[in-house]
Scaffold this motif. Structure first.
Motif, PDB file in Angstrom:
ATOM      1  N   SER A 134       0.845  -1.184   0.000  1.00 41.86           N
ATOM      2  CA  SER A 134       0.000   0.000   0.000  1.00 41.86           C
ATOM      3  C   SER A 134       0.880   1.233   0.000  1.00 41.86           C
ATOM      4  O   SER A 134       1.891   1.291   0.696  1.00 41.86           O
ATOM      5  N   ASN A 136       0.269   5.603  -0.223  1.00 38.81           N
ATOM      6  CA  ASN A 136      -0.674   6.726  -0.291  1.00 38.81           C
ATOM      7  C   ASN A 136      -2.128   6.255  -0.293  1.00 38.81           C
ATOM      8  O   ASN A 136      -2.934   6.689  -1.121  1.00 38.81           O
ATOM      9  N   ASN A 137      -2.430   5.349   0.589  1.00 40.17           N
ATOM     10  CA  ASN A 137      -3.791   4.791   0.735  1.00 40.17           C
ATOM     11  C   ASN A 137      -4.298   4.096  -0.525  1.00 40.17           C
ATOM     12  O   ASN A 137      -5.501   3.977  -0.738  1.00 40.17           O
ATOM     13  N   THR A 138      -3.375   3.666  -1.386  1.00 42.10           N
ATOM     14  CA  THR A 138      -3.742   2.929  -2.586  1.00 42.10           C
ATOM     15  C   THR A 138      -3.079   1.562  -2.526  1.00 42.10           C
ATOM     16  O   THR A 138      -1.875   1.458  -2.313  1.00 42.10           O
TER      17      THR A 138
END
Length: 146
Positions: A134, A136-138
């Motif tokens: 993961s 940057n919250n992706t």
């Protein structure tokens, strides 16, 4: 995908970048010597600003030269895990971990080049096919490694 071809594309793009910096430094130095006059403080301020610009360009040139030296050591053989010289496919795209020169096209596919020092490369380091990470919250999943 042919990693040797990809590495050559990255090397050529980096060489263009180096030549651009060398030309800018040369032009800035030439304009620095053209500013000689008897204007006192304005003259000194202008020369100092030009010198700072030369120093900035020189720093960027040195960074590009270091990347060029790094590329000489990059291996083009396939690897089982994400490491320097790896071409990694995730559902978000193709990433080549070598030197950061932006997006390049190789075999009609877009490849984003990233430095080994980038957050993305660090997040992927050591992973194998099927593993996720993961950033940057992706969420990303490694689909293929060359």
């Amino acid at each position: 995908m042919d990693k040797s071809k990809l590495l050559n594309i990255v090397r050529n793009k980096l060489l263009e970048k180096i030549q651009k910096f060398e030309k800018l430094i040369e032009e800035t130095r030439a304009s620095n010597s053209d500013t000689k006059s008897s204007m006192g403080d304005k003259y000194e301020t202008g020369r100092e600003m030009l010198q700072q610009e030369i120093n900035n360009l020189q720093r960027q040139l040195n960074e590009a030269l270091n990347q060029q030296a790094f590329l000489q050591k990059v291996n083009t053989e396939s690897s089982a895990k994400v490491q320097k010289g790896a071409l990694v496919e995730t559902e978000k795209g193709l990433f080549y971990i070598a030197a950061s020169v932006g997006e390049v096209i190789c075999d009609n596919r877009k490849v984003m080049t990233v430095s080994t020092e980038s957050p993305l490369a660090k997040a992927m380091a050591g992973l194998t096919i099927g593993q996720s990470f993961s950033l940057n919250n992706t969420s990303h999943t490694v689909k293929q490694i060359w």
